[in-house]
Design a protein around this motif. Structure first.
Motif, PDB file in Angstrom:
ATOM      1  N   GLY A 292       0.741  -1.264  -0.047  1.00 16.72           N
ATOM      2  CA  GLY A 292       0.119  -0.116   0.056  1.00 16.72           C
ATOM      3  C   GLY A 292       0.761   1.108  -0.017  1.00 16.72           C
ATOM      4  N   THR A 293       2.038   1.005   0.310  1.00 21.89           N
ATOM      5  CA  THR A 293       2.904   2.410   0.090  1.00 21.89           C
ATOM      6  C   THR A 293       3.776   2.472  -0.983  1.00 21.89           C
ATOM      7  OG1 THR A 293       4.760   1.368   1.380  1.00 21.89           O
ATOM      8  CG2 THR A 293       2.977   2.590   2.587  1.00 21.89           C
ATOM      9  N   VAL A 294       4.034   3.629  -1.372  1.00 21.89           N
ATOM     10  CA  VAL A 294       4.935   3.726  -2.500  1.00 21.89           C
ATOM     11  C   VAL A 294       6.062   4.736  -2.279  1.00 21.89           C
ATOM     12  CG1 VAL A 294       4.868   4.988  -5.095  1.00 21.89           C
ATOM     13  CG2 VAL A 294       2.952   3.536  -4.249  1.00 21.89           C
ATOM     14  N   THR A 295       7.117   4.342  -2.666  1.00 21.71           N
ATOM     15  CA  THR A 295       8.545   5.138  -2.090  1.00 21.71           C
ATOM     16  C   THR A 295       8.966   5.691  -3.498  1.00 21.71           C
ATOM     17  OG1 THR A 295       8.802   3.500  -0.513  1.00 21.71           O
ATOM     18  CG2 THR A 295      10.379   5.059  -0.997  1.00 21.71           C
ATOM     19  N   THR A 296       9.321   7.209  -3.530  1.00 19.77           N
ATOM     20  CA  THR A 296      10.057   7.498  -4.831  1.00 19.77           C
ATOM     21  C   THR A 296      11.292   7.268  -4.726  1.00 19.77           C
ATOM     22  OG1 THR A 296       9.987   9.658  -3.620  1.00 19.77           O
ATOM     23  CG2 THR A 296       8.133   9.102  -5.136  1.00 19.77           C
ATOM     24  N   ALA A 297      11.968   7.655  -5.969  1.00 17.24           N
ATOM     25  CA  ALA A 297      13.445   7.513  -6.027  1.00 17.24           C
ATOM     26  C   ALA A 297      14.229   8.469  -5.162  1.00 17.24           C
ATOM     27  CB  ALA A 297      13.910   7.702  -7.502  1.00 17.24           C
ATOM     28  N   PRO A 298      15.536   8.045  -4.848  1.00 13.21           N
ATOM     29  CA  PRO A 298      16.216   8.851  -3.781  1.00 13.21           C
ATOM     30  C   PRO A 298      16.393  10.430  -4.168  1.00 13.21           C
ATOM     31  CG  PRO A 298      17.580   6.854  -4.159  1.00 13.21           C
ATOM     32  CD  PRO A 298      16.426   7.005  -5.091  1.00 13.21           C
ATOM     33  N   GLY A 299      16.263  11.314  -3.445  1.00  9.48           N
ATOM     34  CA  GLY A 299      16.388  12.741  -3.883  1.00  9.48           C
ATOM     35  C   GLY A 299      14.828  13.370  -3.939  1.00  9.48           C
ATOM     36  N   TRP A 300      13.842  12.506  -4.257  1.00  8.70           N
ATOM     37  CA  TRP A 300      12.588  13.075  -5.016  1.00  8.70           C
ATOM     38  C   TRP A 300      11.819  13.752  -3.841  1.00  8.70           C
ATOM     39  CZ3 TRP A 300       9.903  11.842 -10.077  1.00  8.70           C
ATOM     40  CH2 TRP A 300      10.830  11.837 -10.939  1.00  8.70           C
ATOM     41  N   ARG A 301      11.825  13.094  -2.646  1.00 14.84           N
ATOM     42  CA  ARG A 301      11.229  13.846  -1.420  1.00 14.84           C
ATOM     43  C   ARG A 301      11.608  15.410  -1.514  1.00 14.84           C
ATOM     44  NH1 ARG A 301       8.557  11.058   3.173  1.00 14.84           N
ATOM     45  NH2 ARG A 301       8.877  13.060   4.260  1.00 14.84           N
ATOM     46  N   GLU A 302      13.003  15.397  -1.128  1.00 16.52           N
ATOM     47  CA  GLU A 302      13.780  16.782  -0.911  1.00 16.52           C
ATOM     48  C   GLU A 302      13.386  17.743  -2.147  1.00 16.52           C
ATOM     49  OE1 GLU A 302      15.074  13.736  -0.889  1.00 16.52           O
ATOM     50  OE2 GLU A 302      15.118  13.298   1.265  1.00 16.52           O
ATOM     51  N   ALA A 303      13.357  17.181  -3.144  1.00 13.11           N
ATOM     52  CA  ALA A 303      13.164  18.163  -4.434  1.00 13.11           C
ATOM     53  C   ALA A 303      11.816  18.843  -4.290  1.00 13.11           C
ATOM     54  CB  ALA A 303      13.304  17.393  -5.710  1.00 13.11           C
ATOM     55  N   TYR A 304      10.832  17.831  -3.877  1.00 14.05           N
ATOM     56  CA  TYR A 304       9.362  18.132  -3.932  1.00 14.05           C
ATOM     57  C   TYR A 304       9.213  19.405  -2.646  1.00 14.05           C
ATOM     58  CZ  TYR A 304       4.428  18.436  -4.291  1.00 14.05           C
ATOM     59  OH  TYR A 304       2.986  18.787  -4.374  1.00 14.05           O
ATOM     60  N   SER A 305       9.794  18.973  -1.572  1.00 11.23           N
ATOM     61  CA  SER A 305       9.952  20.190  -0.566  1.00 11.23           C
ATOM     62  C   SER A 305      10.160  21.216  -0.904  1.00 11.23           C
ATOM     63  CB  SER A 305      10.545  19.684   0.316  1.00 11.23           C
ATOM     64  OG  SER A 305      10.297  18.555   1.081  1.00 11.23           O
ATOM     65  N   LEU A 306      11.548  21.372  -1.606  1.00 13.97           N
ATOM     66  CA  LEU A 306      12.070  22.578  -2.446  1.00 13.97           C
ATOM     67  C   LEU A 306      10.936  23.181  -3.362  1.00 13.97           C
ATOM     68  CD1 LEU A 306      15.673  21.700  -2.944  1.00 13.97           C
ATOM     69  CD2 LEU A 306      14.745  23.076  -1.290  1.00 13.97           C
ATOM     70  N   TRP A 307      10.193  22.274  -4.096  1.00 16.73           N
ATOM     71  CA  TRP A 307       9.330  22.816  -5.020  1.00 16.73           C
ATOM     72  C   TRP A 307       8.135  23.509  -4.292  1.00 16.73           C
ATOM     73  CZ3 TRP A 307       7.839  22.951 -10.139  1.00 16.73           C
ATOM     74  CH2 TRP A 307       6.342  23.068 -10.412  1.00 16.73           C
ATOM     75  N   VAL A 308       7.778  23.109  -3.311  1.00 12.60           N
ATOM     76  CA  VAL A 308       6.515  23.693  -2.393  1.00 12.60           C
ATOM     77  C   VAL A 308       7.091  25.059  -1.895  1.00 12.60           C
ATOM     78  CG1 VAL A 308       4.977  23.391  -0.444  1.00 12.60           C
ATOM     79  CG2 VAL A 308       5.366  21.588  -2.140  1.00 12.60           C
ATOM     80  N   GLU A 309       8.234  24.769  -1.247  1.00 10.22           N
ATOM     81  CA  GLU A 309       8.794  26.136  -0.657  1.00 10.22           C
ATOM     82  C   GLU A 309       9.051  27.182  -1.541  1.00 10.22           C
ATOM     83  OE1 GLU A 309      12.384  24.937   1.564  1.00 10.22           O
ATOM     84  OE2 GLU A 309      11.184  23.251   2.698  1.00 10.22           O
ATOM     85  N   GLY A 310       9.508  26.913  -2.629  1.00  8.41           N
ATOM     86  CA  GLY A 310       9.894  27.944  -3.939  1.00  8.41           C
ATOM     87  C   GLY A 310       8.453  28.536  -4.260  1.00  8.41           C
ATOM     88  N   GLY A 311       7.319  27.988  -3.843  1.00  6.52           N
ATOM     89  CA  GLY A 311       6.175  28.832  -4.446  1.00  6.52           C
ATOM     90  C   GLY A 311       5.748  28.268  -5.807  1.00  6.52           C
ATOM     91  N   TRP A 312       6.717  27.400  -6.577  1.00  2.00           N
ATOM     92  CA  TRP A 312       6.305  26.976  -7.975  1.00  2.00           C
ATOM     93  C   TRP A 312       5.101  26.463  -8.247  1.00  2.00           C
ATOM     94  CZ3 TRP A 312       9.171  29.756 -10.556  1.00  2.00           C
ATOM     95  CH2 TRP A 312      10.705  30.041 -10.194  1.00  2.00           C
ATOM     96  N   ASN A 313       4.519  25.832  -7.112  1.00  2.00           N
ATOM     97  CA  ASN A 313       3.011  25.227  -7.406  1.00  2.00           C
ATOM     98  C   ASN A 313       2.072  26.144  -7.540  1.00  2.00           C
ATOM     99  OD1 ASN A 313       2.365  22.287  -7.285  1.00  2.00           O
ATOM    100  ND2 ASN A 313       0.477  23.261  -5.982  1.00  2.00           N
TER     101      ASN A 313
END
Lengths: 591, 591
Positions: B69-90
């Motif tokens: 039931g859980t899905v793990t993304t590739a190494p580094g992807w979580r951190e990149a997504y945090s930066l994406w949100v923090e950067g306001g890009w979304n």
């Protein structure tokens, strides 16, 4: 994703390529009556459908395993290869002298299509061996032939072609692999080769490497290349594999497709030199290599046809099953009832049939060149030369296009690996690249083949197309008369483009080279529309049960694909200047 | 395989799509002066080049992992997504009400191209969320908006679109997922959805599912579909993720490409029903879904542009480095000096530029529809509607074609996965399929969009193309006058094909449907050649440093690609009968 060899289509294409009379007593294939040809294809189909096709997905999923110099193929592959050898399939087209069956290339071509449709990764092993056998037949000494050819022909000792090095891909002038004379008539090889298909594997007790290398005193460039034979195991006095030779696999590639076949980096001479024997004469390796490659080019074209055929079968079966949207009755309709899906299916069918026609015509021309004499043989040889780049490049280009359409017809399921549609595109994608990229084929066509006998070969081909057009025009059947007009427009465009390219002062000038790829495509369209149209007419006249099918296919090709001819003509005649301007810009660093 | 966002090209395409005056005070984009636009793209480029592009190959190689039931993304992807949100890009293009920045869609389009060129698997997550945000903005209640929209817009709670079921792909009439009224205004969902992109993952603390389902008393077919919001975690009183909802991922797909993004099978209501909230009104889910999909179609087109751009950059860099054959000096020449390679590179460049032009024109039209009023807004909305299928289908078709040419330019190296060229084709291959297959886009174009305001939209577009042609013809520059003739030939062919399709008595008849795909391509060629030609002329007049580049690209498009127009016209007008004959044959079991 089962595969069924379309035997009727293959026999039809063979008859069209050779002419009906060829199979009659006194004809070119008097040794091969229609019943024997059909029986051979039926046996080949059984083997391909039952033994090879089921291993295709396994090979893709499991790939091959590399570990300290050894390569292990996927489960079931060793057993299948044994059956291949036992069945005598490897010896089909080799000359009778050393165990070959000497069957015509035309029949071998149909079998090659079948093997590659069923399992291209498996079929690659014998495919490359075929070229090596041909080179040995022509160029090797009798001693070398008797030591190696029987086992190569039976398939017990499959052969590889070692051309490419990291710094020398399509351009062999820069090869560095070194050969030294050992003093006893043998040689020692030192160097590394890359992209060696089936360079190492566990399918057989021995592997025979044909290797291009350079002698210390060889002239620079391609005139200093020699061809050598270096076995993995040196045959002992009993003819059985004996001492291990100094050649090993040092790695394999992770590839987009053909996962079932190992692509190896081979290292020669790490511990003293790989024992090798000269094939042909010193510094004449290039001619030997052309013997290997010419055969392989047609075979790679047949890979394109085989993959296109399989993609078409798979997509048609899916389109009949999958329901989406509403049919005329308002009920969910199978997508084969949607005109846009039918357009895709007909594009697949028509291009596959045209590519098959071109490849089989090439094979029949090679048979004529071998079996006839004098001017007839020469004309046939030139025709085969003219058609070979077309057979290779058009068939593999459409192999990719058809496989891609196959994915599209599957919708989201096409993107899921289990379905198998995606594998066909991944596998097909290598075929426009290896054995001379399709760009190189197109350049070969416009710079060398177009000028064979001062252009006689291409003008004879145009006459042949005009004969097909005349037959359609004289049919008194509105459908065929309309097709003859489309075909004439395509052939007219091809003729004007041929005039243009023949008149360029420098046969290797930028104008010619810029138009090479669209010219090859235009040639294929003109040849395709005439082959399919005349074939459909013959089928109707013969009361062929598949006549309606052939008419639909030919008509679709004429009305929807051949109509691209004039646009290609414009690109060839008017488009070269913009390519020249682009070359100046891009090569000076602009982007 | 680094990626550099071609900021000058993007700004140029934005100016051409909106008109120079739009960025001046009083213009459509008075809130966005040229310097701000450039600065935003430069920041986006930095983030894409440094944070996203390096994860592209990792995601492809490692894929995503599924376990109970859980899905793990590739190494580094979580951190990149945090930066994406923090950067306001979304939040870039979302309306200001709930935290959006409300930037024009035109600027957002350029950013979408950048994200997808850098890492399409990553960019897919926010791309689909964008459509969900749009649907919520238009259709959700204020209560639902305030509970979810701020986090959806920030990207903290990314959203998914749950449409497809095993028996219902493109055709939503057959959806079976069940919604029951819970009595408290909420609903319970039961059923299974397939092909749900980012249906489950570890990038964020919550996931918001938008789900199409059917109420027990709903009418049959598409008029009985409702849209629901079902969060993975139900927000607690503090607004933070609280109780786990009854929705889970039960498996992921093994795909040809976009390996970095999970494609999930989602199960709703296995243990009592997934708590869900209605978006819009009961049985009006289809309209809500169109709001999601319209946005997504343009975005998917921009994926095609982004992948084509990256493939072109990669191939050009390789062609400058790789030496094969001899140049005019006799030395080994980089392959960028070979005309046949230049033809491939220019095909890539020209198609990428044309697709970009069409996509940006669509985005600018959407901005005009939002920002203008009355007839102007309506005309702009119709133009966006007309261009959207073109933007989606042409861009993704050429995305695949360009990526495939990119492999070809790499030769044997293109087939080796480490090079990265093959990944671009594998990734691109989904884009002609999802968000409405390209066949569905073409059918939408010919059946609905062609008849918008009785055809006014398409005739306005033809007028606009004629204006571009007139500008080139009046330039007093032989190059542009020649280009105007090619462009006129393409637009004439498009006009005749438009006449033909507009006159068919049944707008959904087989004649229209059979011509849909070639018509869409013909439209793209006509629009492409006029956009590129007029753009190059403007660049020359402005003394743009890239003017020469734009002229070469436009000229190549005119002389080598737009010349296909008349052949397509013939296929549309004369080719339908053969498709009809094929439909009759294939759907009755013939092969």
């Amino acid at each position: 994703m089962p595969y069924r060899a379309p035997i009727d289509d293959l026999l039809f294409a063979m008859r069209r390529a050779a002419g009906e009379a060829a199979f009659a007593p006194g004809g070119l294939y008097a040794d091969l009556d229609a019943a024997t040809a059909a029986a051979t294809l039926e046996e080949a189909a059984k083997f391909a459908e039952n033994a090879l096709a089921p291993l295709d997905h396994v090979g893709d999923r499991d790939g091959v395993n590399f570990s300290v110099g050894t390569v292990t193929t996927a489960p079931g592959w060793r057993e299948a290869y044994s059956l291949w050898v036992e069945g005598g399939w490897n010896a089909l087209s080799a000359p009778p002298g050393h165990g070959g069956m000497g069957l015509p290339l035309l029949l071998a071509a149909a079998c090659t299509e079948i093997w590659n449709a069923a399992n291209i990764s498996f079929a690659l092993c014998p495919l490359l061996g075929q070229g090596a056998i041909e080179a040995m037949e022509i160029h090797a000494s009798e001693a070398l032939k008797s030591a190696y050819l029987p086992k190569m022909i039976s398939g017990e000792w499959p052969a590889t072609m070692n051309l490419t090095e990291p710094q020398a891909g399509s351009d062999l002038a820069h090869l560095r692999t070194r050969a030294e004379r050992a003093g006893d008539g043998s040689y020692r090889l030192f160097g590394q080769k890359i992209f060696i298909t089936y360079g190492e594997h566990d399918l057989s007790e021995n592997i025979i490497h044909l290797v291009l290398a350079r002698l210390p005193d060889a002239p620079a460039g391609t005139r200093g290349i020699s061809l050598f034979l270096a076995p993995k195991f040196l045959p002992g006095p009993d003819g059985r594999p004996g001492a291990r030779n100094d050649v090993r696999c040092v790695g394999i590639e992770r590839k987009l497709g053909i996962h079932g076949s190992p692509t190896c980096t081979m290292s020669y001479g790490d511990t003293g030199g790989a024992i090798a024997f000269l094939v042909g004469r010193e510094n004449e390796g290039l001619a030997c290599m052309f013997a290997m490659m010419n055969n392989a080019r047609l075979s790679v074209g047949l890979q394109g046809v085989g993959l296109a055929e399989r993609a078409t079968q798979t997509a048609l079966a899916y389109a009949r099953e999958r329901r989406q949207g509403r049919g005329p009755s308002g009920d969910p309709a199978p997508i084969v009832e949607h005109p846009d899906v039918v357009r895709m299916l007909l594009t697949m069918k028509a291009q596959t049939a045209a590519a098959r026609g071109i490849c089989y015509l090439t094979a029949a021309s090679l048979d004529r060149a071998r079996r006839l004499e004098g001017a007839q043989a020469q004309a046939a040889q030139e025709r085969a030369g003219l058609l070979t780049p077309l057979a290779k490049a058009y068939s593999t280009d459409i192999g990719c296009e058809v496989a891609s359409l196959g994915i599209q017809i599957h919708g989201g399921m096409g993107f899921i690996e289990e379905t198998g549609a995606a594998q066909l595109l991944r596998d097909a994608r290598i075929t426009p690249i290896y054995e001379g990229t399709n760009g190189i084929q197109a350049i070969d066509l416009v710079t060398r083949k177009l000028r064979l006998s001062k252009g006689a070969a291409v003008w004879r081909e145009i006459d042949d197309m005009r004969d097909d057009i005349d037959a359609m025009a004289a049919s008194n059947d509105a459908l065929f008369v309309a097709m003859s007009r489309r075909a004439a427009a395509a052939v007219d465009a091809f003729e004007r483009a041929t005039d243009f390219l023949s008149a360029t002062p420098d046969p290797r000038g930028p104008e010619t080279l810029a138009g090479a790829t669209p010219y090859l495509r235009l040639f294929a369209l003109a040849r395709g529309v005439t082959l399919l149209g005349a074939g459909a007419l013959a089928a109707r006249r013969a009361g062929d049960t598949a006549a309606q099918n052939r008419i639909v296919t030919a008509r679709f090709f004429a009305d929807n694909l051949a109509v691209a001819a004039e646009g290609l003509e414009r690109a060839i005649i008017d488009g070269g200047d913009s390519v020249g301007a682009g070359l100046a810009l891009l090569s000076s660093g602009g982007d």
